[in-house]
Design a protein around this motif. Structure first.
Motif, PDB file in Angstrom:
ATOM      1  N   LEU A   1       2.758 -10.054  11.091  1.00 24.70           N
ATOM      2  CA  LEU A   1       3.127 -11.327  11.707  1.00 24.70           C
ATOM      3  C   LEU A   1       3.417 -12.355  10.620  1.00 24.70           C
ATOM      4  O   LEU A   1       2.706 -12.412   9.616  1.00 24.70           O
ATOM      5  CB  LEU A   1       1.995 -11.850  12.596  1.00 24.70           C
ATOM      6  CG  LEU A   1       1.858 -11.173  13.957  1.00 24.70           C
ATOM      7  CD1 LEU A   1       0.607 -11.667  14.665  1.00 24.70           C
ATOM      8  CD2 LEU A   1       3.090 -11.419  14.815  1.00 24.70           C
ATOM      9  N   PRO A   2       4.454 -13.189  10.805  1.00 26.01           N
ATOM     10  CA  PRO A   2       4.751 -14.242   9.827  1.00 26.01           C
ATOM     11  C   PRO A   2       3.592 -15.239   9.739  1.00 26.01           C
ATOM     12  O   PRO A   2       2.865 -15.454  10.711  1.00 26.01           O
ATOM     13  CB  PRO A   2       5.996 -14.920  10.404  1.00 26.01           C
ATOM     14  CG  PRO A   2       6.572 -13.941  11.368  1.00 26.01           C
ATOM     15  CD  PRO A   2       5.416 -13.156  11.906  1.00 26.01           C
ATOM     16  N   VAL A   3       3.441 -15.829   8.560  1.00 31.33           N
ATOM     17  CA  VAL A   3       2.395 -16.841   8.353  1.00 31.33           C
ATOM     18  C   VAL A   3       3.084 -18.139   7.953  1.00 31.33           C
ATOM     19  O   VAL A   3       3.727 -18.220   6.910  1.00 31.33           O
ATOM     20  CB  VAL A   3       1.403 -16.397   7.251  1.00 31.33           C
ATOM     21  CG1 VAL A   3       0.396 -17.499   6.963  1.00 31.33           C
ATOM     22  CG2 VAL A   3       0.713 -15.098   7.632  1.00 31.33           C
ATOM     23  N   LEU A   4       2.949 -19.161   8.808  1.00 30.56           N
ATOM     24  CA  LEU A   4       3.505 -20.481   8.524  1.00 30.56           C
ATOM     25  C   LEU A   4       2.420 -21.329   7.881  1.00 30.56           C
ATOM     26  O   LEU A   4       1.304 -21.409   8.370  1.00 30.56           O
ATOM     27  CB  LEU A   4       3.995 -21.140   9.820  1.00 30.56           C
ATOM     28  CG  LEU A   4       4.684 -22.492   9.678  1.00 30.56           C
ATOM     29  CD1 LEU A   4       6.002 -22.363   8.909  1.00 30.56           C
ATOM     30  CD2 LEU A   4       4.940 -23.105  11.062  1.00 30.56           C
TER      31      LEU A   4
ATOM     32  N   ILE B   1       9.737 -15.178   1.414  1.00 33.81           N
ATOM     33  CA  ILE B   1       9.352 -16.523   1.842  1.00 33.81           C
ATOM     34  C   ILE B   1      10.593 -17.298   2.234  1.00 33.81           C
ATOM     35  O   ILE B   1      11.692 -17.036   1.748  1.00 33.81           O
ATOM     36  CB  ILE B   1       8.579 -17.307   0.756  1.00 33.81           C
ATOM     37  CG1 ILE B   1       9.437 -17.506  -0.495  1.00 33.81           C
ATOM     38  CG2 ILE B   1       7.264 -16.637   0.417  1.00 33.81           C
ATOM     39  CD1 ILE B   1       8.870 -18.513  -1.470  1.00 33.81           C
ATOM     40  N   CYS B   2      10.413 -18.231   3.143  1.00 34.56           N
ATOM     41  CA  CYS B   2      11.495 -19.158   3.494  1.00 34.56           C
ATOM     42  C   CYS B   2      10.888 -20.535   3.723  1.00 34.56           C
ATOM     43  O   CYS B   2       9.669 -20.680   3.864  1.00 34.56           O
ATOM     44  CB  CYS B   2      12.283 -18.674   4.702  1.00 34.56           C
ATOM     45  SG  CYS B   2      11.293 -18.318   6.155  1.00 34.56           S
ATOM     46  N   TRP B   3      11.749 -21.535   3.742  1.00 36.66           N
ATOM     47  CA  TRP B   3      11.304 -22.929   3.695  1.00 36.66           C
ATOM     48  C   TRP B   3      11.893 -23.733   4.853  1.00 36.66           C
ATOM     49  O   TRP B   3      12.925 -23.383   5.401  1.00 36.66           O
ATOM     50  CB  TRP B   3      11.771 -23.568   2.391  1.00 36.66           C
ATOM     51  CG  TRP B   3      11.356 -22.834   1.164  1.00 36.66           C
ATOM     52  CD1 TRP B   3      11.968 -21.750   0.609  1.00 36.66           C
ATOM     53  CD2 TRP B   3      10.238 -23.110   0.343  1.00 36.66           C
ATOM     54  NE1 TRP B   3      11.298 -21.336  -0.504  1.00 36.66           N
ATOM     55  CE2 TRP B   3      10.237 -22.158  -0.699  1.00 36.66           C
ATOM     56  CE3 TRP B   3       9.233 -24.084   0.367  1.00 36.66           C
ATOM     57  CZ2 TRP B   3       9.264 -22.140  -1.689  1.00 36.66           C
ATOM     58  CZ3 TRP B   3       8.279 -24.064  -0.622  1.00 36.66           C
ATOM     59  CH2 TRP B   3       8.294 -23.104  -1.636  1.00 36.66           C
TER      60      TRP B   3
ATOM     61  N   GLU C   1      11.616 -21.406  12.245  1.00 38.35           N
ATOM     62  CA  GLU C   1      12.305 -20.405  13.084  1.00 38.35           C
ATOM     63  C   GLU C   1      11.715 -19.018  12.871  1.00 38.35           C
ATOM     64  O   GLU C   1      11.404 -18.309  13.827  1.00 38.35           O
ATOM     65  CB  GLU C   1      13.802 -20.376  12.747  1.00 38.35           C
ATOM     66  CG  GLU C   1      14.570 -21.590  13.207  1.00 38.35           C
ATOM     67  CD  GLU C   1      16.009 -21.596  12.686  1.00 38.35           C
ATOM     68  OE1 GLU C   1      16.443 -20.572  12.101  1.00 38.35           O
ATOM     69  OE2 GLU C   1      16.685 -22.619  12.864  1.00 38.35           O
ATOM     70  N   TYR C   2      11.548 -18.610  11.618  1.00 39.39           N
ATOM     71  CA  TYR C   2      11.075 -17.257  11.321  1.00 39.39           C
ATOM     72  C   TYR C   2       9.607 -17.076  11.685  1.00 39.39           C
ATOM     73  O   TYR C   2       9.165 -15.954  11.904  1.00 39.39           O
ATOM     74  CB  TYR C   2      11.298 -16.924   9.848  1.00 39.39           C
ATOM     75  CG  TYR C   2      12.734 -16.591   9.495  1.00 39.39           C
ATOM     76  CD1 TYR C   2      13.781 -16.836  10.373  1.00 39.39           C
ATOM     77  CD2 TYR C   2      13.056 -16.036   8.271  1.00 39.39           C
ATOM     78  CE1 TYR C   2      15.095 -16.532  10.046  1.00 39.39           C
ATOM     79  CE2 TYR C   2      14.372 -15.720   7.925  1.00 39.39           C
ATOM     80  CZ  TYR C   2      15.380 -15.980   8.822  1.00 39.39           C
ATOM     81  OH  TYR C   2      16.670 -15.666   8.496  1.00 39.39           O
ATOM     82  N   SER C   3       8.848 -18.163  11.756  1.00 39.31           N
ATOM     83  CA  SER C   3       7.429 -18.053  12.124  1.00 39.31           C
ATOM     84  C   SER C   3       7.253 -17.586  13.563  1.00 39.31           C
ATOM     85  O   SER C   3       6.177 -17.124  13.942  1.00 39.31           O
ATOM     86  CB  SER C   3       6.707 -19.388  11.915  1.00 39.31           C
ATOM     87  OG  SER C   3       7.103 -20.337  12.890  1.00 39.31           O
TER      88      SER C   3
END
Length: 197
Positions: A116-119, A148-150, A156-158
């Protein structure tokens, strides 16, 4: 084009930061590793480790410092030796050339989210999303690649779920951090793909 090149392609042009040194032997072939330093537009340098067959190095006459172009795949393996990083990230070279020009650091990946993504937020309040992408190889193995993205893209990706398919472009970034080991600060290097598109 080979299907694995569509799922996983890394392109580097920069400076050979040290002479190739022996890494390992597999199926009778000798492999060597060497660092390539590429500069971002900001001037910050990323040092990326490359692995290449001895025959590829010899054909390109890569022996000492100079400008180099590398085309290959971003690879990962779990280091179980207890020394160094647990997840080792390298570029596996398929093509090498001595070539000067503007620095290049590009990655194209098509894989599946395996966690799972981590924001999270930086101390200055900028949002970052950590992703772990599994990218299949031809031989039935997979590479597990931290990304990683910002900002808006991080939000969105989270919302993505484990198992979701993701195609992305980015660059390999290296960053230093301090880890406490037995009460002593030890400088380490982390590698990840910074998503740009």
């Amino acid at each position: 084009m080979d299907e694995s090149n569509i799922r996983n392609r890394a392109l580097l042009r920069g400076v050979l930061a040290a002479a190739p040194r022996y890494s390992h032997t597999s199926r009778g072939e000798h492999f060597y590793t060497f660092p390539v330093e590429t500069r971002r537009l900001s001037g910050t340098a990323d040092t990326i480790n490359v692995i290449a067959r001895e025959s590829l190095l010899a054909a390109a006459e890569v022996f000492e410092a100079g400008n180099i172009y590398v085309s290959g795949e971003l690879r990962s393996f779990n280091n179980r030796s207890g020394e160094g990083a647990k997840l080792v990230i390298t570029v596996f070279a398929r093509e090498l050339m001595l070539e000067s020009g503007e620095d290049v650091n590009e990655v194209f990946l098509d894989g599946t989210l395996c966690k799972l993504p981590v924001l999270r937020s930086t101390p200055r309040g900028r949002e970052i999303c950590d992703l772990m992408l599994a990218v299949n190889r031809r031989c039935g193995r997979s590479d597990y690649l931290p990304c990683i993205c910002w900002g808006r893209r991080a939000r969105e990706y989270s919302l993505l779920q484990t198992g979701d398919r993701l195609s992305l472009t980015g660059r390999i970034q290296s960053r230093q951090y301090i880890k406490m080991i037995d009460g002593e600060p030890v400088e380490k290097t982390a590698y990840e793909v910074s998503i740009t598109g």
